[in-house]
Design a protein around this motif. Structure first.
Motif, mmCIF file in Angstrom:
data_model
loop_
_atom_site.group_PDB
_atom_site.id
_atom_site.type_symbol
_atom_site.label_atom_id
_atom_site.label_comp_id
_atom_site.label_asym_id
_atom_site.label_seq_id
_atom_site.Cartn_x
_atom_site.Cartn_y
_atom_site.Cartn_z
ATOM 1 N N GLY A 67 0.794 -1.214 0.000
ATOM 2 C CA GLY A 67 0.000 0.000 0.000
ATOM 3 C C GLY A 67 0.828 1.266 0.000
ATOM 4 N N GLU A 68 2.079 1.176 0.436
ATOM 5 C CA GLU A 68 2.906 2.372 0.573
ATOM 6 C C GLU A 68 4.191 2.280 -0.249
ATOM 7 O OE1 GLU A 68 2.972 6.225 2.133
ATOM 8 O OE2 GLU A 68 1.495 4.680 2.549
ATOM 9 N N MET A 69 4.967 1.211 -0.054
ATOM 10 C CA MET A 69 6.250 1.114 -0.738
ATOM 11 C C MET A 69 6.073 0.883 -2.240
ATOM 12 S SD MET A 69 9.625 -0.952 0.567
ATOM 13 C CE MET A 69 9.398 -2.413 -0.451
ATOM 14 N N ARG A 70 4.922 0.402 -2.630
ATOM 15 C CA ARG A 70 4.635 0.220 -4.052
ATOM 16 C C ARG A 70 4.303 1.552 -4.731
ATOM 17 N NH1 ARG A 70 -0.065 -3.369 -6.748
ATOM 18 N NH2 ARG A 70 1.028 -4.023 -8.621
ATOM 19 N N SER A 71 4.121 2.578 -3.925
ATOM 20 C CA SER A 71 3.762 3.894 -4.448
ATOM 21 C C SER A 71 4.994 4.783 -4.570
ATOM 22 C CB SER A 71 2.733 4.548 -3.520
ATOM 23 O OG SER A 71 3.370 5.093 -2.374
ATOM 24 N N ASP A 72 4.768 6.056 -4.870
ATOM 25 C CA ASP A 72 5.859 7.013 -4.982
ATOM 26 C C ASP A 72 6.250 7.631 -3.649
ATOM 27 O OD1 ASP A 72 3.367 8.278 -4.886
ATOM 28 O OD2 ASP A 72 4.053 10.032 -5.991
ATOM 29 N N ASN A 73 5.581 7.233 -2.570
ATOM 30 C CA ASN A 73 5.905 7.786 -1.249
ATOM 31 C C ASN A 73 7.219 7.250 -0.685
ATOM 32 O OD1 ASN A 73 3.602 9.300 -1.227
ATOM 33 N ND2 ASN A 73 2.702 8.346 0.583
ATOM 34 N N THR A 74 7.456 5.959 -0.873
ATOM 35 C CA THR A 74 8.629 5.343 -0.247
ATOM 36 C C THR A 74 9.286 4.349 -1.185
ATOM 37 O OG1 THR A 74 7.359 3.518 0.754
ATOM 38 C CG2 THR A 74 7.567 5.539 2.061
ATOM 39 N N TRP A 75 10.523 4.026 -0.870
ATOM 40 C CA TRP A 75 11.195 2.906 -1.536
ATOM 41 C C TRP A 75 12.060 2.205 -0.506
ATOM 42 C CZ3 TRP A 75 16.000 3.757 -5.012
ATOM 43 C CH2 TRP A 75 16.836 4.742 -4.492
ATOM 44 N N PHE A 76 13.293 1.807 -0.822
ATOM 45 C CA PHE A 76 14.087 0.992 0.094
ATOM 46 C C PHE A 76 15.540 1.436 0.064
ATOM 47 C CE2 PHE A 76 13.914 -0.965 -4.051
ATOM 48 C CZ PHE A 76 15.234 -1.282 -4.322
ATOM 49 N N GLN A 77 16.226 1.122 1.126
ATOM 50 C CA GLN A 77 17.666 1.362 1.209
ATOM 51 C C GLN A 77 18.368 0.098 0.720
ATOM 52 O OE1 GLN A 77 19.090 1.811 5.200
ATOM 53 N NE2 GLN A 77 21.059 2.680 4.602
ATOM 54 N N TYR A 78 19.075 0.195 -0.386
ATOM 55 C CA TYR A 78 19.689 -0.983 -0.998
ATOM 56 C C TYR A 78 20.777 -1.539 -0.088
ATOM 57 C CZ TYR A 78 21.133 -4.054 -4.803
ATOM 58 O OH TYR A 78 21.400 -5.157 -5.589
ATOM 59 N N ASN A 79 20.641 -2.812 0.265
ATOM 60 C CA ASN A 79 21.586 -3.466 1.156
ATOM 61 C C ASN A 79 22.470 -4.399 0.329
ATOM 62 O OD1 ASN A 79 22.898 -5.049 3.129
ATOM 63 N ND2 ASN A 79 21.193 -4.809 4.555
ATOM 64 N N THR A 80 23.686 -3.973 0.058
ATOM 65 C CA THR A 80 24.571 -4.758 -0.801
ATOM 66 C C THR A 80 25.076 -6.022 -0.130
ATOM 67 O OG1 THR A 80 26.428 -3.413 -0.052
ATOM 68 C CG2 THR A 80 25.326 -2.726 -2.088
ATOM 69 N N ALA A 81 25.112 -6.032 1.203
ATOM 70 C CA ALA A 81 25.684 -7.173 1.923
ATOM 71 C C ALA A 81 24.655 -8.249 2.243
ATOM 72 C CB ALA A 81 26.336 -6.689 3.222
ATOM 73 N N ASP A 82 23.415 -7.864 2.441
ATOM 74 C CA ASP A 82 22.365 -8.805 2.841
ATOM 75 C C ASP A 82 21.216 -8.699 1.844
ATOM 76 O OD1 ASP A 82 20.351 -10.292 4.001
ATOM 77 O OD2 ASP A 82 20.731 -9.549 6.029
ATOM 78 N N ARG A 83 21.105 -9.708 0.991
ATOM 79 C CA ARG A 83 20.083 -9.700 -0.063
ATOM 80 C C ARG A 83 18.879 -10.551 0.318
ATOM 81 N NH1 ARG A 83 19.908 -6.013 -2.014
ATOM 82 N NH2 ARG A 83 19.133 -6.665 -4.056
ATOM 83 N N GLY A 84 18.657 -10.731 1.606
ATOM 84 C CA GLY A 84 17.617 -11.645 2.066
ATOM 85 C C GLY A 84 16.196 -11.217 1.802
ATOM 86 N N ARG A 85 15.970 -9.923 1.490
ATOM 87 C CA ARG A 85 14.608 -9.446 1.227
ATOM 88 C C ARG A 85 14.514 -8.856 -0.186
ATOM 89 N NH1 ARG A 85 14.207 -11.169 5.878
ATOM 90 N NH2 ARG A 85 12.775 -10.443 7.511
ATOM 91 N N GLU A 86 15.221 -9.452 -1.122
ATOM 92 C CA GLU A 86 15.253 -8.905 -2.472
ATOM 93 C C GLU A 86 13.858 -8.822 -3.092
ATOM 94 O OE1 GLU A 86 17.995 -9.432 -6.467
ATOM 95 O OE2 GLU A 86 17.363 -11.233 -5.386
ATOM 96 N N VAL A 428 0.144 13.902 2.031
ATOM 97 C CA VAL A 428 0.939 14.320 3.194
ATOM 98 C C VAL A 428 0.224 14.035 4.514
ATOM 99 C CG1 VAL A 428 2.321 16.025 1.979
ATOM 100 C CG2 VAL A 428 0.111 16.705 2.886
ATOM 101 N N GLU A 429 -1.099 14.193 4.543
ATOM 102 C CA GLU A 429 -1.846 13.938 5.780
ATOM 103 C C GLU A 429 -1.803 12.464 6.163
ATOM 104 O OE1 GLU A 429 -4.253 14.104 9.139
ATOM 105 O OE2 GLU A 429 -3.374 15.812 8.045
ATOM 106 N N LEU A 430 -1.924 11.584 5.176
ATOM 107 C CA LEU A 430 -2.014 10.140 5.422
ATOM 108 C C LEU A 430 -0.724 9.416 5.052
ATOM 109 C CD1 LEU A 430 -5.598 9.696 3.929
ATOM 110 C CD2 LEU A 430 -4.999 9.966 6.339
ATOM 111 N N ALA A 431 0.365 10.135 4.963
ATOM 112 C CA ALA A 431 1.644 9.536 4.575
ATOM 113 C C ALA A 431 2.008 8.366 5.472
ATOM 114 C CB ALA A 431 2.751 10.585 4.635
ATOM 115 N N PHE A 432 2.461 7.282 4.867
ATOM 116 C CA PHE A 432 2.965 6.093 5.550
ATOM 117 C C PHE A 432 1.867 5.329 6.294
ATOM 118 C CE2 PHE A 432 6.255 9.563 6.074
ATOM 119 C CZ PHE A 432 6.808 9.353 4.822
ATOM 120 N N GLU A 433 0.610 5.559 5.903
ATOM 121 C CA GLU A 433 -0.520 4.830 6.486
ATOM 122 C C GLU A 433 -1.176 3.909 5.459
ATOM 123 O OE1 GLU A 433 -3.141 7.422 8.851
ATOM 124 O OE2 GLU A 433 -1.478 8.873 8.942
#
Length: 495
Positions: A67-86, A428-433
């Protein structure tokens, strides 16, 4: 098989016991006989409580990923050492395969919730000697929860198997195939209408946090708005408007674990940070994986692996806040200071960061529906019916803005412009919800916005696959879990 399906709702983790702080926290049963269960009001209540419990793992993972990370609100911090949640990264990049565990978890847990609701609804008629009010409440709660799961499923997968009765035998375990989208929505609407009639307006004591009349009516309005039926949506929202909800004066209080289920709360997923299996972990998941304990304050919980660094606010999200918007600092941090007091400019979600109750455990609830959302939906419905400069829709929008420390919205002179203003305010009001993805889809702007978002994200990182963020209308639906496609003979969504 009958005994198996009866035991699932009760033994799935909600009957962990001890301190009775809410309906989440119950004394365990030492033994349960399937043939005699569902004979008393207490046993129905236990089953209803079990139906709520599956919301916790869904909110801890699925809701914010899809609902959130699939949108333009958020993404991810690329972890080069641990690819366990690719595969979580693949969700953000619109590359997630049908075999992904996160897809399977979302589908499986949603249907577990549906199954538990079905068990309650099928067995309520077996109980006698209780009040009509109690019977109506439990039926309404089960209908609300079933509708809630189906609404999430149909928006993410399209038509899905429609299971409206409990499974009684192995032969009945297979579905009749995917129902149409219209059939799923018809079932959702029927459940929510009945639930809104049957549920109480509020609760007291340890029952606070259960689904209410306001929750059912608000969810019904969301369904209608997704169908672009703004007339019926407004009717449902007007009912919510008369139930006594109000904006809290302080935006931060909405998310404060010490002020749960306040006057603005319509429905939130409940957690108990003090109880094993009932705590939330958002603060840890959303902290940058490079932040050690600087963001969480928990020196005994290591933040370095693939379990952290998710739902990271994008630059677009950061730039969406107007100057002076109080919500920004409450909702997110633009970075953190390391041991040498150097500022590390990796943003993170702060809305659920209120410290820990024990090592690795937090007490934050997850908001699903609240009154500011209702106010903005009413404003949207009024605008869709007819634009009126300076009318009630403007008043509602500006009331939300005023709490954020912002002045009235000006320069809006058309229906299209006001529609854009509403969606911007919702962002902005409902960000990250976990509202943003669904707002993009129902507005018809998901493909345009997400392709533009992808261009920006690729410019920031050379690690994104070349075929990432190639969004077409087919990509707006998730793939059906491949296991269910195979075992239940379901038609796969084209990707």
């Amino acid at each position: 098989m009958k005994i198996k399906y009866i035991l699932i709702p009760v033994l799935a983790g909600l009957l962990a016991g001890g301190c009775k702080k809410s309906f989440l926290d119950l004394n365990p049963e030492t033994s349960i006989n399937g043939s005699t269960f569902y004979k008393t009001e207490t046993e129905i209540q236990q089953a209803v409580n079990g139906a709520y419990s599956i919301l916790q793992p869904l909110a801890n993972e699925s809701y914010w990923i899809f609902g959130e990370m699939r949108s333009d609100n958020t993404w991810f911090q690329y972890n080069t050492a641990d690819r366990g949640r690719e595969q979580w990264e693949f969700v953000d990049e619109f590359l997630v395969p049908a075999t992904a565990e996160c897809i399977s978890n979302f589908w499986k847990n949603s249907y577990i919730g549906i199954s538990r609701s079905n068990d309650v609804l099928d067995n309520i008629p077996n109980v006698t000697g209780w009040t009509d009010a109690a019977r109506d409440q439990y039926k309404g709660e089960a209908e609300f929860l079933r509708a809630f799961h189906y609404f999430n499923l149909v928006r993410q997968f399209g038509g899905v198997p429609l299971r409206l009765t409990s499974t009684q035998s192995p032969d009945a375990a297979l579905s009749k195939g995917r129902a149409t989208v219209d059939e799923v929505y018809a079932a959702i609407i029927a459940d929510l209408k009945d639930a809104a009639d049957k549920l109480p307006a509020s609760y007291s004591g340890t029952n606070v946090g259960r689904a209410t009349k306001g929750a059912a009516s608000t969810l019904l309005a969301k369904v209608y708005m997704t169908q672009k039926n703004f007339t019926d949506a407004l009717t449902a929202l007007r009912k919510v408007q008369g139930l006594g909800y109000s904006l809290l004066p302080n935006y931060a209080d909405i998310f404060d674990p010490n002020k749960k289920n306040g006057a603005e709360s319509i429905f939130e997923i409940q957690y108990l940070g003090s109880q094993t299996g009932l705590y939330s972990t958002f603060m840890y998941i959303f902290a940058p994986y490079t932040s050690g304990s600087y963001v969480t304050g928990d020196s005994k919980t290591s933040i370095h692996g693939s379990g952290s660094g998710w739902n990271i606010p994008t630059q677009d999200m950061i730039d969406s806040y107007e100057a002076g918007d109080k919500r920004k600092d409450i909702s997110m941090g633009t970075g953190y200071k390391d041991a040498d007091s150097n500022f590390v400019a990796i943003p993170y979600v702060k809305k659920y960061n209120h410290g820990f109750t024990d090592v690795g455990r937090t007490n934050d609830n997850f908001p699903v529906m609240r009154y500011a959302d209702v106010m903005l939906m009413i404003a949207e419905c009024l605008n869709e019916q007819a634009f009126a400069a300076g009318g009630e829709a403007f008043t509602l929008l500006n009331d939300v803005r005023a709490r954020a420390g912002l002045g009235p919205k000006t320069g809006v002179t058309s229906q299209d412009a006001f529609r854009d203003a509403i969606f911007q305010e919702r962002k902005v009001e409902l960000a990250f919800e976990s509202h943003r993805w669904y707002d993009l889809v129902r507005s018809g702007k998901a493909v345009e916005v997400m392709n533009a978002h992808g261009v920006k994200q690729k410019a920031l990182s050379t690690l994104i696959p070349a075929n990432g963020y190639q969004i077409t209308p087919n990509k707006l639906l998730l793939p059906i879990p491949q296991t269910d496609v195979n075992l239940d003979n379901l038609t796969q969504n084209p990707q």
